[in-house]
Design a protein around this motif. Structure first.
Motif, PDB file in Angstrom:
ATOM      1  N   ARG A  31      -2.770   0.954   4.023  1.00 40.91           N
ATOM      2  CA  ARG A  31      -3.818   1.240   3.368  1.00 40.91           C
ATOM      3  C   ARG A  31      -3.596  -0.691   1.922  1.00 40.91           C
ATOM      4  NH1 ARG A  31      -1.668   5.996   1.143  1.00 40.91           N
ATOM      5  NH2 ARG A  31      -3.619   8.038   1.225  1.00 40.91           N
ATOM      6  N   TYR A  32      -5.339  -0.683   1.832  1.00 41.58           N
ATOM      7  CA  TYR A  32      -4.825  -2.367   1.539  1.00 41.58           C
ATOM      8  C   TYR A  32      -4.886  -2.595  -0.072  1.00 41.58           C
ATOM      9  CZ  TYR A  32      -4.971  -7.060   0.230  1.00 41.58           C
ATOM     10  OH  TYR A  32      -5.677  -8.497  -0.473  1.00 41.58           O
ATOM     11  N   ARG A  33      -5.066  -2.953  -1.249  1.00 41.56           N
ATOM     12  CA  ARG A  33      -5.284  -3.056  -2.232  1.00 41.56           C
ATOM     13  C   ARG A  33      -5.918  -4.868  -2.934  1.00 41.56           C
ATOM     14  NH1 ARG A  33      -5.053   1.809  -6.108  1.00 41.56           N
ATOM     15  NH2 ARG A  33      -4.851   0.013  -7.326  1.00 41.56           N
ATOM     16  N   SER A  34      -6.982  -4.397  -3.664  1.00 43.46           N
ATOM     17  CA  SER A  34      -7.075  -5.485  -3.990  1.00 43.46           C
ATOM     18  C   SER A  34      -5.903  -6.293  -5.032  1.00 43.46           C
ATOM     19  CB  SER A  34      -8.552  -5.642  -4.191  1.00 43.46           C
ATOM     20  OG  SER A  34      -8.904  -5.250  -5.507  1.00 43.46           O
ATOM     21  N   ASP A  35      -5.807  -5.684  -6.111  1.00 43.74           N
ATOM     22  CA  ASP A  35      -5.276  -5.723  -7.323  1.00 43.74           C
ATOM     23  C   ASP A  35      -3.252  -5.773  -6.821  1.00 43.74           C
ATOM     24  OD1 ASP A  35      -4.513  -2.962  -6.410  1.00 43.74           O
ATOM     25  OD2 ASP A  35      -4.445  -2.384  -8.293  1.00 43.74           O
ATOM     26  N   ASP A  36      -3.483  -5.947  -5.335  1.00 45.59           N
ATOM     27  CA  ASP A  36      -1.950  -6.306  -5.248  1.00 45.59           C
ATOM     28  C   ASP A  36      -1.938  -6.927  -3.448  1.00 45.59           C
ATOM     29  OD1 ASP A  36       1.083  -5.858  -4.277  1.00 45.59           O
ATOM     30  OD2 ASP A  36       0.709  -4.029  -3.800  1.00 45.59           O
ATOM     31  N   PRO A  37      -2.666  -7.661  -3.732  1.00 50.08           N
ATOM     32  CA  PRO A  37      -3.684  -8.553  -2.350  1.00 50.08           C
ATOM     33  C   PRO A  37      -1.785  -9.072  -1.048  1.00 50.08           C
ATOM     34  CG  PRO A  37      -3.019 -10.129  -3.857  1.00 50.08           C
ATOM     35  CD  PRO A  37      -2.886  -8.641  -4.674  1.00 50.08           C
ATOM     36  N   LEU A  38      -1.146  -9.108  -1.868  1.00 55.83           N
ATOM     37  CA  LEU A  38      -0.510 -10.001  -0.487  1.00 55.83           C
ATOM     38  C   LEU A  38       0.646  -8.361   0.129  1.00 55.83           C
ATOM     39  CD1 LEU A  38       2.013 -12.055  -2.857  1.00 55.83           C
ATOM     40  CD2 LEU A  38      -0.301 -12.764  -1.636  1.00 55.83           C
ATOM     41  N   ALA A  39       0.244  -7.338  -0.077  1.00 60.28           N
ATOM     42  CA  ALA A  39       1.226  -5.980   0.615  1.00 60.28           C
ATOM     43  C   ALA A  39       0.170  -5.019   1.323  1.00 60.28           C
ATOM     44  CB  ALA A  39       1.793  -5.450  -0.430  1.00 60.28           C
ATOM     45  N   VAL A  40       0.385  -4.470   2.413  1.00 64.24           N
ATOM     46  CA  VAL A  40      -0.085  -3.143   3.018  1.00 64.24           C
ATOM     47  C   VAL A  40       1.090  -2.461   3.203  1.00 64.24           C
ATOM     48  CG1 VAL A  40      -1.307  -5.169   4.454  1.00 64.24           C
ATOM     49  CG2 VAL A  40       0.774  -4.495   5.477  1.00 64.24           C
ATOM     50  N   ARG A  41      -0.020  -0.972   3.370  1.00 65.38           N
ATOM     51  CA  ARG A  41       0.616   0.774   3.555  1.00 65.38           C
ATOM     52  C   ARG A  41       1.215   0.972   4.571  1.00 65.38           C
ATOM     53  NH1 ARG A  41       0.197  -1.733  -1.785  1.00 65.38           N
ATOM     54  NH2 ARG A  41       1.605  -0.790  -3.580  1.00 65.38           N
ATOM     55  N   MET A  42       2.027   1.619   5.355  1.00 61.61           N
ATOM     56  CA  MET A  42       1.382   2.677   6.375  1.00 61.61           C
ATOM     57  C   MET A  42       2.744   3.696   5.539  1.00 61.61           C
ATOM     58  SD  MET A  42       3.173   0.543   9.794  1.00 61.61           S
ATOM     59  CE  MET A  42       1.853  -0.935  10.245  1.00 61.61           C
ATOM     60  N   PRO A 126      -9.947 -12.369   0.519  1.00 61.29           N
ATOM     61  CA  PRO A 126      -9.911 -13.608   1.951  1.00 61.29           C
ATOM     62  C   PRO A 126      -8.080 -14.392   1.473  1.00 61.29           C
ATOM     63  CG  PRO A 126     -11.548 -13.917   0.629  1.00 61.29           C
ATOM     64  CD  PRO A 126     -11.375 -12.590  -0.165  1.00 61.29           C
ATOM     65  N   GLU A 127      -8.275 -14.579   3.022  1.00 59.17           N
ATOM     66  CA  GLU A 127      -6.441 -15.640   3.533  1.00 59.17           C
ATOM     67  C   GLU A 127      -6.653 -16.327   2.535  1.00 59.17           C
ATOM     68  OE1 GLU A 127      -3.145 -16.238   6.942  1.00 59.17           O
ATOM     69  OE2 GLU A 127      -5.482 -16.060   7.406  1.00 59.17           O
ATOM     70  N   GLY A 128      -5.402 -16.471   1.590  1.00 60.39           N
ATOM     71  CA  GLY A 128      -5.378 -17.812   0.736  1.00 60.39           C
ATOM     72  C   GLY A 128      -6.078 -17.898  -0.439  1.00 60.39           C
ATOM     73  N   PHE A 129      -6.586 -16.845  -0.595  1.00 53.24           N
ATOM     74  CA  PHE A 129      -7.431 -16.241  -2.083  1.00 53.24           C
ATOM     75  C   PHE A 129      -6.605 -15.232  -2.428  1.00 53.24           C
ATOM     76  CE2 PHE A 129     -10.297 -18.737   0.118  1.00 53.24           C
ATOM     77  CZ  PHE A 129     -10.827 -19.341  -1.197  1.00 53.24           C
ATOM     78  N   GLU A 130      -4.918 -15.006  -2.379  1.00 51.94           N
ATOM     79  CA  GLU A 130      -5.040 -13.435  -2.826  1.00 51.94           C
ATOM     80  C   GLU A 130      -4.314 -14.066  -4.430  1.00 51.94           C
ATOM     81  OE1 GLU A 130      -3.798 -13.639   1.346  1.00 51.94           O
ATOM     82  OE2 GLU A 130      -4.055 -15.446  -0.188  1.00 51.94           O
ATOM     83  N   GLY A 131      -3.511 -15.073  -4.996  1.00 52.55           N
ATOM     84  CA  GLY A 131      -3.402 -15.302  -6.251  1.00 52.55           C
ATOM     85  C   GLY A 131      -4.312 -15.367  -6.787  1.00 52.55           C
ATOM     86  N   GLN A 132      -5.982 -15.659  -6.465  1.00 48.95           N
ATOM     87  CA  GLN A 132      -7.220 -14.805  -7.874  1.00 48.95           C
ATOM     88  C   GLN A 132      -7.030 -13.521  -8.257  1.00 48.95           C
ATOM     89  OE1 GLN A 132     -10.687 -16.907  -6.186  1.00 48.95           O
ATOM     90  NE2 GLN A 132      -9.735 -18.947  -6.090  1.00 48.95           N
ATOM     91  N   TYR A 133      -6.575 -12.620  -7.440  1.00 49.57           N
ATOM     92  CA  TYR A 133      -6.141 -11.317  -7.271  1.00 49.57           C
ATOM     93  C   TYR A 133      -5.135 -10.601  -7.673  1.00 49.57           C
ATOM     94  CZ  TYR A 133     -10.744 -11.002  -4.444  1.00 49.57           C
ATOM     95  OH  TYR A 133     -11.928 -12.170  -4.223  1.00 49.57           O
ATOM     96  N   LEU A 134      -4.038 -11.857  -8.227  1.00 46.12           N
ATOM     97  CA  LEU A 134      -2.661 -11.221  -8.335  1.00 46.12           C
ATOM     98  C   LEU A 134      -2.511 -11.048  -9.375  1.00 46.12           C
ATOM     99  CD1 LEU A 134       0.308 -10.339  -6.966  1.00 46.12           C
ATOM    100  CD2 LEU A 134       0.803 -12.389  -6.619  1.00 46.12           C
ATOM    101  N   ASP A 135      -2.010 -10.097 -10.147  1.00 45.40           N
ATOM    102  CA  ASP A 135      -1.886  -9.573 -11.755  1.00 45.40           C
ATOM    103  C   ASP A 135      -0.403  -9.897 -11.871  1.00 45.40           C
ATOM    104  OD1 ASP A 135      -1.299  -8.958 -14.225  1.00 45.40           O
ATOM    105  OD2 ASP A 135      -2.824  -6.749 -14.248  1.00 45.40           O
ATOM    106  N   ALA A 136       0.321 -10.791 -12.172  1.00 41.69           N
ATOM    107  CA  ALA A 136       1.147 -11.485 -12.422  1.00 41.69           C
ATOM    108  C   ALA A 136       2.497 -10.764 -13.738  1.00 41.69           C
ATOM    109  CB  ALA A 136       1.899 -12.750 -12.666  1.00 41.69           C
ATOM    110  N   ASP A 137       1.263  -9.769 -13.883  1.00 40.81           N
ATOM    111  CA  ASP A 137       2.393  -9.742 -15.480  1.00 40.81           C
ATOM    112  C   ASP A 137       2.564  -7.493 -14.989  1.00 40.81           C
ATOM    113  OD1 ASP A 137       2.216 -11.461 -17.481  1.00 40.81           O
ATOM    114  OD2 ASP A 137       0.583 -11.097 -18.280  1.00 40.81           O
TER     115      ASP A 137
END
Length: 145
Positions: A31-42, A126-137
């Motif tokens: 699984r991969y979610r755009s709201d957790d863009p740096l992580a994958v799940r098995m 896309p690789e390198g654009f994760e920060g645009q999807y990351l909700d830091a709060d």
């Protein structure tokens, strides 16, 4: 109002090395979610837990979360530090080693299945654009519980 997160989910077959001469087939959900863009799940079926009899009824699935970059790098070169190690293997295989206090699990995946999943995740974020999807709060809130 923000858009709903996009999810990539793929069920793949893996082989769990039970002993030096025996493996067991299992289906793993990636699984991969755009709201957790740096992580994958098995996600593994509960019956493959290393916790033994300590599981509640019904037992939950087992989920390992690690960096998407680790999965991508491990397809071509041995990668990983700590609990998750990924490396290419002879033929068209990729090995994933998961380390926990309860023991070590060694799994073999078809490299093409993992590459397809990583490619689909890159189509989502896309690789390198994760920060645009990351909700830091939200991430900080989850981290601090």
């Amino acid at each position: 109002m923000s858009a709903a997160p996009l999810t990539v989910e793929q069920v793949v077959e893996a082989r769990l090395f039970v002993s030096a001469h025996r493996t067991a087939p299992l289906h793993v959900t990636l699984r991969y979610r755009s709201d957790d863009p740096l992580a994958v799940r098995m996600v593994f079926p509960a019956e493959f837990s290393l916790d033994g009899d300590e599981l509640p009824e019904p037992p939950p699935e087992i989920e390992w979360v690690f960096a998407r970059q680790l999965l991508a790098a491990g397809l071509d070169l041995p990668s990983g530090v700590g609990d998750v190690h990924i490396r290419p293997a002879v033929g068209r295989w990729t090995m994933v080693e998961l380390r926990a206090a309860e023991g070590v699990a060694l799994l073999q995946f078809g490299a093409s299945d993992l590459r397809r999943f990583v490619w689909e995740s890159y189509r989502t974020v896309p690789e390198g654009f994760e920060g645009q999807y990351l909700d830091a709060d939200r991430a900080l809130s989850e981290l601090l519980g």
